[in-house]
Write an enzyme that holds these catalytic residues in place. Structure first.
Site, PDB file in Angstrom:
ATOM      1  N   GLU A  99       0.875  -1.176   0.000  1.00 32.12           N
ATOM      2  CA  GLU A  99       0.000   0.000   0.000  1.00 32.12           C
ATOM      3  C   GLU A  99       0.908   1.220   0.000  1.00 32.12           C
ATOM      4  O   GLU A  99       1.650   1.448   0.947  1.00 32.12           O
ATOM      5  CB  GLU A  99      -0.913  -0.029   1.228  1.00 32.12           C
ATOM      6  N   CYS A 149       3.872  -2.339  -8.657  1.00 30.43           N
ATOM      7  CA  CYS A 149       2.603  -1.868  -8.105  1.00 30.43           C
ATOM      8  C   CYS A 149       2.799  -0.637  -7.215  1.00 30.43           C
ATOM      9  O   CYS A 149       2.998   0.458  -7.727  1.00 30.43           O
ATOM     10  CB  CYS A 149       1.862  -3.000  -7.404  1.00 30.43           C
ATOM     11  N   ARG A 198      -3.183   6.006  -8.716  1.00 28.60           N
ATOM     12  CA  ARG A 198      -3.354   4.913  -7.750  1.00 28.60           C
ATOM     13  C   ARG A 198      -4.686   4.207  -7.990  1.00 28.60           C
ATOM     14  O   ARG A 198      -5.677   4.847  -8.313  1.00 28.60           O
ATOM     15  CB  ARG A 198      -3.317   5.446  -6.316  1.00 28.60           C
ATOM     16  N   HIS A 226       2.134  -7.521 -10.618  1.00 32.35           N
ATOM     17  CA  HIS A 226       2.964  -8.269  -9.671  1.00 32.35           C
ATOM     18  C   HIS A 226       3.665  -9.451 -10.342  1.00 32.35           C
ATOM     19  O   HIS A 226       3.195 -10.588 -10.250  1.00 32.35           O
ATOM     20  CB  HIS A 226       2.097  -8.782  -8.518  1.00 32.35           C
ATOM     21  N   GLU A 242       6.174 -10.977  -9.325  1.00 30.28           N
ATOM     22  CA  GLU A 242       6.642 -11.887  -8.280  1.00 30.28           C
ATOM     23  C   GLU A 242       5.591 -12.915  -7.882  1.00 30.28           C
ATOM     24  O   GLU A 242       5.905 -13.895  -7.206  1.00 30.28           O
ATOM     25  CB  GLU A 242       7.104 -11.088  -7.051  1.00 30.28           C
TER      26      GLU A 242
END
Length: 188
Positions: A48, A79, A105, A170, A172
């Protein structure tokens, strides 16, 4: 062997460490500014962005990360990392200002609008990259210095500028290591 740090204050830290190690580099957790010494690159993971920025400020990491980049060291933001690295954040929040574009965002919506998409990335060739978007941002208004690497619905979701690489998704969380390989081979 290349030494890559992962900002270990929030987000998918362990997943990034696994991805770095599977790409043949050494991975280190970064929690304090002195942890940056000796690193060849740094990953700012998803999480976040507002919380990450507050923690970075509390632990005096904002300026050291900027200094790390100013030495030509590579940084990969995923992100929330994309949001933090952008020159501006819609709404006027403070950022690191390291890639000349504005971040939107949650640009694709909230948690329930999370999705997967196939990305055709010229640098990767075939097959397409299966990207996972979770409350994903995107970039607008890139300068001429920013190279757009991937888009979804005409929105910029991957880009690079000099030693900075960002993705709105993402990598990952997939079994596809091409983004980390790209970072290590082309950026670090």
């Amino acid at each position: 062997m290349k030494k890559i740090g992962v900002l270990a204050i929030q987000g998918a830290v362990d997943e990034h460490i696994q991805m770095i190690e599977s790409a043949g580099a050494l991975a280190f957790k970064v929690k304090h500014s002195n942890d940056l010494a000796g690193l060849d690159g740094l990953v700012l993971p998803g999480g976040e962005s507002t919380t990450m920025r507050k923690i970075m400020k509390r632990y005096d990491l904002m300026e050291p990360v900027k200094a790390f980049a100013s030495k030509g060291k590579a940084i990969f933001g995923t992100c929330a990392g994309l949001v933090l690295l952008s020159k501006e954040i819609e709404g006027g929040e403070e950022s690191l200002g390291l890639i000349e574009a504005t971040a939107i965002r949650n640009g694709f919506g909230r948690q329930k609008e999370s999705f997967e998409a196939e990305l055709n990335v010229e640098a990767f060739g075939e097959p397409a990259f299966e990207a996972i978007f979770i409350r994903a941002p995107y970039l607008i208004e890139p300068s001429n210095e920013v190279a757009v690497l991937a888009t979804v619905e005409n929105r910029i979701v991957a880009a690079k500028q000099a030693n900075i690489l960002v993705t709105a998704f993402h990598p990952e969380l997939t079994n596809d290591n091409r983004w980390m390989n790209y970072f290590l081979e082309k950026m670090v």
